[in-house]
Scaffold this motif. Structure first.
Motif, PDB file in Angstrom:
ATOM      1  N   TYR A 166       0.954  -1.516  -0.038  1.00 57.98           N
ATOM      2  CA  TYR A 166      -0.053   0.082  -0.263  1.00 57.98           C
ATOM      3  C   TYR A 166       0.772   1.446   0.108  1.00 57.98           C
ATOM      4  O   TYR A 166       0.402   2.384  -0.582  1.00 57.98           O
ATOM      5  CB  TYR A 166      -1.032  -0.219   1.486  1.00 57.98           C
ATOM      6  CG  TYR A 166      -1.880  -1.065   1.119  1.00 57.98           C
ATOM      7  CD1 TYR A 166      -2.772  -1.336   0.105  1.00 57.98           C
ATOM      8  CD2 TYR A 166      -1.941  -2.272   1.893  1.00 57.98           C
ATOM      9  CE1 TYR A 166      -3.615  -2.418  -0.071  1.00 57.98           C
ATOM     10  CE2 TYR A 166      -2.687  -3.301   1.861  1.00 57.98           C
ATOM     11  CZ  TYR A 166      -3.612  -3.413   0.805  1.00 57.98           C
ATOM     12  OH  TYR A 166      -4.393  -4.586   0.796  1.00 57.98           O
ATOM     13  N   LYS A 167       2.084   1.388   0.442  1.00 54.40           N
ATOM     14  CA  LYS A 167       2.822   2.494   0.489  1.00 54.40           C
ATOM     15  C   LYS A 167       3.314   2.798  -0.815  1.00 54.40           C
ATOM     16  O   LYS A 167       3.163   3.978  -1.236  1.00 54.40           O
ATOM     17  CB  LYS A 167       3.945   2.309   1.438  1.00 54.40           C
ATOM     18  CG  LYS A 167       3.760   2.582   2.896  1.00 54.40           C
ATOM     19  CD  LYS A 167       5.092   2.264   3.780  1.00 54.40           C
ATOM     20  CE  LYS A 167       4.424   2.194   5.371  1.00 54.40           C
ATOM     21  NZ  LYS A 167       5.580   2.184   6.237  1.00 54.40           N
ATOM     22  N   LYS A 168       3.694   1.510  -1.522  1.00 61.92           N
ATOM     23  CA  LYS A 168       3.977   1.818  -3.132  1.00 61.92           C
ATOM     24  C   LYS A 168       2.945   2.348  -3.963  1.00 61.92           C
ATOM     25  O   LYS A 168       2.924   3.204  -4.782  1.00 61.92           O
ATOM     26  CB  LYS A 168       4.882   0.765  -3.593  1.00 61.92           C
ATOM     27  CG  LYS A 168       6.100   0.214  -2.917  1.00 61.92           C
ATOM     28  CD  LYS A 168       6.564  -1.110  -3.534  1.00 61.92           C
ATOM     29  CE  LYS A 168       8.089  -1.394  -2.819  1.00 61.92           C
ATOM     30  NZ  LYS A 168       8.459  -2.501  -3.405  1.00 61.92           N
ATOM     31  N   CYS A 211      -0.516   6.396  -6.664  1.00 60.23           N
ATOM     32  CA  CYS A 211      -1.745   7.071  -6.942  1.00 60.23           C
ATOM     33  C   CYS A 211      -1.451   8.686  -7.133  1.00 60.23           C
ATOM     34  O   CYS A 211      -2.147   9.434  -7.967  1.00 60.23           O
ATOM     35  CB  CYS A 211      -2.578   6.968  -5.448  1.00 60.23           C
ATOM     36  SG  CYS A 211      -3.493   5.421  -5.284  1.00 60.23           S
ATOM     37  N   ASN A 212      -0.363   8.971  -6.218  1.00 58.18           N
ATOM     38  CA  ASN A 212       0.006  10.494  -6.342  1.00 58.18           C
ATOM     39  C   ASN A 212       0.484  10.791  -7.736  1.00 58.18           C
ATOM     40  O   ASN A 212       0.204  11.871  -8.158  1.00 58.18           O
ATOM     41  CB  ASN A 212       1.129  10.858  -5.363  1.00 58.18           C
ATOM     42  CG  ASN A 212       0.285  10.937  -3.857  1.00 58.18           C
ATOM     43  OD1 ASN A 212      -0.936  11.124  -3.670  1.00 58.18           O
ATOM     44  ND2 ASN A 212       1.225  10.551  -2.981  1.00 58.18           N
ATOM     45  N   ALA A 223      -1.458  13.353 -10.283  1.00 56.34           N
ATOM     46  CA  ALA A 223      -0.958  14.492 -10.763  1.00 56.34           C
ATOM     47  C   ALA A 223      -1.407  14.956 -12.230  1.00 56.34           C
ATOM     48  O   ALA A 223      -1.120  15.912 -12.760  1.00 56.34           O
ATOM     49  CB  ALA A 223       0.702  14.346 -10.850  1.00 56.34           C
ATOM     50  N   ILE A 224      -1.444  13.822 -12.983  1.00 59.04           N
ATOM     51  CA  ILE A 224      -1.887  13.705 -14.539  1.00 59.04           C
ATOM     52  C   ILE A 224      -3.410  14.002 -14.556  1.00 59.04           C
ATOM     53  O   ILE A 224      -4.112  14.619 -15.301  1.00 59.04           O
ATOM     54  CB  ILE A 224      -1.675  12.531 -15.105  1.00 59.04           C
ATOM     55  CG1 ILE A 224      -0.050  12.458 -15.103  1.00 59.04           C
ATOM     56  CG2 ILE A 224      -2.028  12.489 -16.470  1.00 59.04           C
ATOM     57  CD1 ILE A 224       0.648  10.945 -15.605  1.00 59.04           C
ATOM     58  N   GLN A 225      -4.320  13.056 -13.702  1.00 56.33           N
ATOM     59  CA  GLN A 225      -5.810  13.155 -13.649  1.00 56.33           C
ATOM     60  C   GLN A 225      -6.279  13.694 -12.245  1.00 56.33           C
ATOM     61  O   GLN A 225      -6.562  12.560 -11.539  1.00 56.33           O
ATOM     62  CB  GLN A 225      -6.240  11.901 -14.144  1.00 56.33           C
ATOM     63  CG  GLN A 225      -5.919  11.460 -15.391  1.00 56.33           C
ATOM     64  CD  GLN A 225      -6.288  10.225 -16.046  1.00 56.33           C
ATOM     65  OE1 GLN A 225      -6.293   9.688 -17.114  1.00 56.33           O
ATOM     66  NE2 GLN A 225      -7.164   9.347 -14.966  1.00 56.33           N
ATOM     67  N   PRO A 226      -6.326  14.698 -11.881  1.00 53.03           N
ATOM     68  CA  PRO A 226      -6.575  14.879 -10.429  1.00 53.03           C
ATOM     69  C   PRO A 226      -7.961  14.640  -9.891  1.00 53.03           C
ATOM     70  O   PRO A 226      -8.081  14.489  -8.679  1.00 53.03           O
ATOM     71  CB  PRO A 226      -6.394  16.420 -10.464  1.00 53.03           C
ATOM     72  CG  PRO A 226      -6.181  16.970 -11.734  1.00 53.03           C
ATOM     73  CD  PRO A 226      -6.052  16.117 -12.667  1.00 53.03           C
ATOM     74  N   LEU A 247      -8.663   8.304  -6.408  1.00 50.69           N
ATOM     75  CA  LEU A 247      -9.023   9.006  -5.254  1.00 50.69           C
ATOM     76  C   LEU A 247      -9.443   7.898  -4.353  1.00 50.69           C
ATOM     77  O   LEU A 247      -9.129   8.004  -2.877  1.00 50.69           O
ATOM     78  CB  LEU A 247      -9.936  10.033  -5.321  1.00 50.69           C
ATOM     79  CG  LEU A 247      -9.368  11.139  -6.127  1.00 50.69           C
ATOM     80  CD1 LEU A 247     -10.503  12.233  -6.589  1.00 50.69           C
ATOM     81  CD2 LEU A 247      -8.316  11.933  -5.275  1.00 50.69           C
ATOM     82  N   THR A 248     -10.426   6.886  -4.529  1.00 53.55           N
ATOM     83  CA  THR A 248     -10.961   5.977  -3.656  1.00 53.55           C
ATOM     84  C   THR A 248      -9.693   5.015  -3.324  1.00 53.55           C
ATOM     85  O   THR A 248      -9.734   4.609  -2.110  1.00 53.55           O
ATOM     86  CB  THR A 248     -12.157   5.467  -4.220  1.00 53.55           C
ATOM     87  OG1 THR A 248     -13.136   6.255  -4.613  1.00 53.55           O
ATOM     88  CG2 THR A 248     -12.553   4.166  -3.496  1.00 53.55           C
ATOM     89  N   ALA A 249      -9.150   4.762  -4.517  1.00 55.12           N
ATOM     90  CA  ALA A 249      -7.994   3.796  -3.900  1.00 55.12           C
ATOM     91  C   ALA A 249      -6.904   4.385  -2.928  1.00 55.12           C
ATOM     92  O   ALA A 249      -6.282   3.688  -2.088  1.00 55.12           O
ATOM     93  CB  ALA A 249      -7.065   3.394  -5.406  1.00 55.12           C
ATOM     94  N   LYS A 250      -6.421   5.703  -3.238  1.00 55.09           N
ATOM     95  CA  LYS A 250      -5.704   6.486  -2.298  1.00 55.09           C
ATOM     96  C   LYS A 250      -6.110   6.356  -1.004  1.00 55.09           C
ATOM     97  O   LYS A 250      -5.515   6.212  -0.089  1.00 55.09           O
ATOM     98  CB  LYS A 250      -5.393   7.889  -2.871  1.00 55.09           C
ATOM     99  CG  LYS A 250      -4.478   8.627  -2.115  1.00 55.09           C
ATOM    100  CD  LYS A 250      -3.980   9.807  -2.538  1.00 55.09           C
ATOM    101  CE  LYS A 250      -3.305  10.750  -1.494  1.00 55.09           C
ATOM    102  NZ  LYS A 250      -2.701  11.882  -2.069  1.00 55.09           N
TER     103      LYS A 250
END
Length: 112
Positions: free
Chosen positions: A21-23, A28-29, A33-36, A42-45
């Protein structure tokens, strides 16, 4: 030929499947950055933040994106059972995940 975004999504999927999950958060970030506004990312993050015990950050995303299950789960993890139940009451749907979480909260409260 796969684009950079496609490769990011593939890596994200692999990391999540392997409980890394850390990776996954890092990927996700990069995607955001490409598709904010990508709702799935966002849910996965938010879910990755929960899995890495970054509950306050997960709450911020859950509130901003109206992710009711994730928000209720964060409250449950923080032992804020009444807040969790309130979020679940506000949910328009009552899918299996929401019902299971509600049952867990009620059980933890001794309300069988």
């Amino acid at each position: 030929m796969a684009t950079q975004l496609d490769r990011f999504f593939e890596r994200l999927s692999n990391y999540i499947q392997n409980d890394e999950y850390k990776k996954a958060l890092l990927v996700c970030n990069k995607i955001l950055a490409i598709q904010p506004e990508d709702q799935q990312v966002l849910t996965a993050k938010c879910q990755c933040l929960i899995r890495t015990n970054q509950i306050e950050s997960a709450v911020e995303i859950a509130k901003a994106q109206n992710l009711l299950y994730e928000l209720a789960y964060c409250h449950y993890r923080n032992h804020n059972h009444e807040e969790a139940l309130q979020v679940l009451r506000e949910a328009k749907s009552s899918g299996p995940a929401l019902l299971l979480l509600k049952a867990q909260i009620l059980y933890r409260n001794g309300d069988y």
